[in-house]
Write an enzyme that holds these catalytic residues in place. Structure first.
Site, PDB file in Angstrom:
ATOM      1  N   LYS A 124       4.028   1.596   9.584  1.00 36.86           N
ATOM      2  CA  LYS A 124       3.662   1.077   8.296  1.00 36.86           C
ATOM      3  C   LYS A 124       3.350  -0.496   8.306  1.00 36.86           C
ATOM      4  O   LYS A 124       4.215  -1.430   8.866  1.00 36.86           O
ATOM      5  CB  LYS A 124       4.867   1.080   7.399  1.00 36.86           C
ATOM      6  N   SER A 146       8.060  -1.693   7.958  1.00 42.23           N
ATOM      7  CA  SER A 146       9.488  -0.966   7.728  1.00 42.23           C
ATOM      8  C   SER A 146      10.226  -0.622   8.940  1.00 42.23           C
ATOM      9  O   SER A 146       9.631  -0.685  10.011  1.00 42.23           O
ATOM     10  CB  SER A 146       8.796   0.605   7.128  1.00 42.23           C
ATOM     11  N   GLU A 181       2.485 -10.858  -1.137  1.00 47.85           N
ATOM     12  CA  GLU A 181       3.822 -10.576  -1.449  1.00 47.85           C
ATOM     13  C   GLU A 181       4.637 -11.964  -1.603  1.00 47.85           C
ATOM     14  O   GLU A 181       5.391 -12.342  -2.475  1.00 47.85           O
ATOM     15  CB  GLU A 181       4.752  -9.650  -0.737  1.00 47.85           C
ATOM     16  N   HIS A 219      -8.279  -2.106 -17.348  1.00 49.26           N
ATOM     17  CA  HIS A 219      -7.010  -1.268 -17.596  1.00 49.26           C
ATOM     18  C   HIS A 219      -6.819  -0.432 -16.243  1.00 49.26           C
ATOM     19  O   HIS A 219      -6.038   0.699 -16.478  1.00 49.26           O
ATOM     20  CB  HIS A 219      -7.340  -0.380 -18.730  1.00 49.26           C
TER      21      HIS A 219
END
Length: 459
Positions: A317, A311, A324, A181
């Protein structure tokens, strides 16, 4: 500009580009279907050409086609199989549902390549001898899919699984907080976590190999409606034997040509196995994203290879771009499967009429999954580093470790220890030593995270 030439078919005359190696029927399809701008995949065109090659060999053996035309068709088909003339197959995916336009496109190109001043090779009478679009296109779907699964997808899955297994061996000593969970749970070894991924891929391999047993059953020989009209009685078996010889796959005629023409059950089944594997890819890729999250405010358990700036506005970043990419592939494959499932329902009476869509989506899913599997192996699994400090510190404070004391002090007492440890942000062993009669030595034995990954009842 070179003036277009005039070609003729059963419907009359039509202008065709002077450089085109196809004829009027292909041009009509180009004119009729300006839909997506996407032609059918090269793997599919090659499969149709393989069928034409095998058919020419068999028809010559059976005394139905003369040697000169057979040789000319075989030579032309070989060029297409080798990837030549790729620009000569412009018919859109979203065409006539039988794929007749693509079958005739291949017939016309082979006819053009095979004909000479001294030899006329007809697209219908010779290249298409003993065949119909209605059995050629379903056969090409099975042929192309089986070849691509065997030669491209299964090797990629084995490669990814091997990469995961190799990585797991190096991480057997890494014990981390398990999560259910998305909440802290009992500890696991990172090798066990990766072993779960490996098992998913292993089962995907099993499913694909089992699905190929149905995909290698071919429609060719059924011709127009499944009765085999205009095909020699030995044609289907002999062509299947040649395709098996050429591809090292166990192709054979289906036991019912009526089923092969009217349904696409084997393709739907195979797509379902691809969808299932896509779900596994989604799970693995998302686990990697979560484990890599941070580097400061996330889990930060691993550090994926830095591949590109993350970014356009935030310097420094770096994002998990390979996972992805993988989750987008998985989503596309799941979408492809939905379209294939709908298409599989469109077998009206003696023919399915969404065959080009099935071919396009099925081969697209195979290609995407094969490519992204190798990408995950090389640029994510093999290259990530473990951030051991970020794993060990929260593990020592994990209140769920108290589960190991259930059989010793009882569930309620253990829950009280866990609650106090969590509220104070203290290691569970320190609180348990204060709240129970157990010695430090005994607690160290009972609460050893590595020991808890072995299962069983603590002794």
């Amino acid at each position: 500009m070179t003036q277009p030439r005039i070609e003729r078919d059963s419907m009359g005359e039509l202008e065709v580009p002077a450089s085109a190696r196809y004829g009027a029927q292909t041009q009509r399809a180009v004119n009729n279907f300006p839909v997506s701008g996407q032609p059918l995949p090269g793997e599919f065109i090659a499969a149709v050409a393989r069928i034409k090659r095998a058919a020419a060999e068999v028809n010559q053996e059976l005394g139905l086609l003369d040697e000169a035309r057979s040789r000319a068709i075989i030579a032309a088909a070989d060029e297409i199989i080798a990837g030549e003339h790729a620009d000569q197959f412009p018919v859109d995916v979203f065409q006539t549902g039988s794929g007749t336009s693509t079958n005739m496109n291949v017939n016309e190109v082979i006819s053009h390549l095979a004909s000479s001043d001294s030899l006329a090779v007809g697209p219908n009478d010779h290249v298409n001898m003993g065949q119909s679009s209605n059995d050629v296109i379903p056969t090409a779907i099975h042929l192309a899919a089986a070849v691509q699964v065997r030669e491209r997808l299964l090797p990629a899955l084995h490669y990814l699984r091997s990469s995961i297994d190799d990585k797991a061996q190096t991480l057997d000593d890494v014990v981390k907080t398990g999560r259910t969970h998305l909440m802290d749970a009992m500890p696991v070894r990172m090798s066990q976590e990766l072993g779960g991924w490996s098992s998913q891929i292993g089962q995907a391999i099993e499913r694909l190999e089992d699905g190929l047993k149905r995909v290698t059953r071919l429609a060719l020989g059924g011709t127009a409606v499944g009765t085999g009209v205009n095909a020699h009685p030995e044609f289907a078996l002999r062509v299947a034997e040649r395709l098996a010889r050429d591809t090292h796959l166990e192709f054979r005629p289906n036991d019912s040509f009526f089923a092969s023409l009217a349904s696409q059950d084997a393709a739907v089944e195979l797509s379902g196995h691809l969808r299932t594997y896509a779900c596994a890819v989604m799970k693995i890729a998302n686990d990697l994203r979560w484990m890599n999250s941070g580097p400061l405010a996330g889990l930060g358990e691993i550090e994926l290879e830095a591949l590109q700036p993350g970014s356009s506005i935030m310097p420094g970043k770096v994002n998990p771009v390979i996972p992805e990419s993988a989750i987008q592939v998985a989503a596309q494959v799941i979408g492809n499967d939905t379209a294939i499932t709908v298409a599989g329902q469109s077998g009206n009476f003696q023919l399915n009429v969404m065959l080009p869509l099935i071919a396009h989506n099925l081969l697209g899913s195979i290609r995407l999954l094969a490519n992204v599997s190798r990408l995950l192996a090389d640029r994510a699994i093999a290259t990530f580093n473990v951030r051991r400090d970020n794993i060990e510190t929260p593990l020592s404070k994990n209140p769920i470790l108290v589960t190991a004391l259930n059989s010793v002090i009882g569930y309620d007492a253990a829950a009280a220890v866990a609650k106090k440890a969590y509220q104070a942000s203290r290691p569970i062993i320190d609180v348990a030593e204060e709240e129970t009669d157990l010695s430090r030595e005994e607690l160290e034995r009972l609460l050893d995270p590595a020991k808890l990954t072995e299962g069983g009842i603590p002794e």
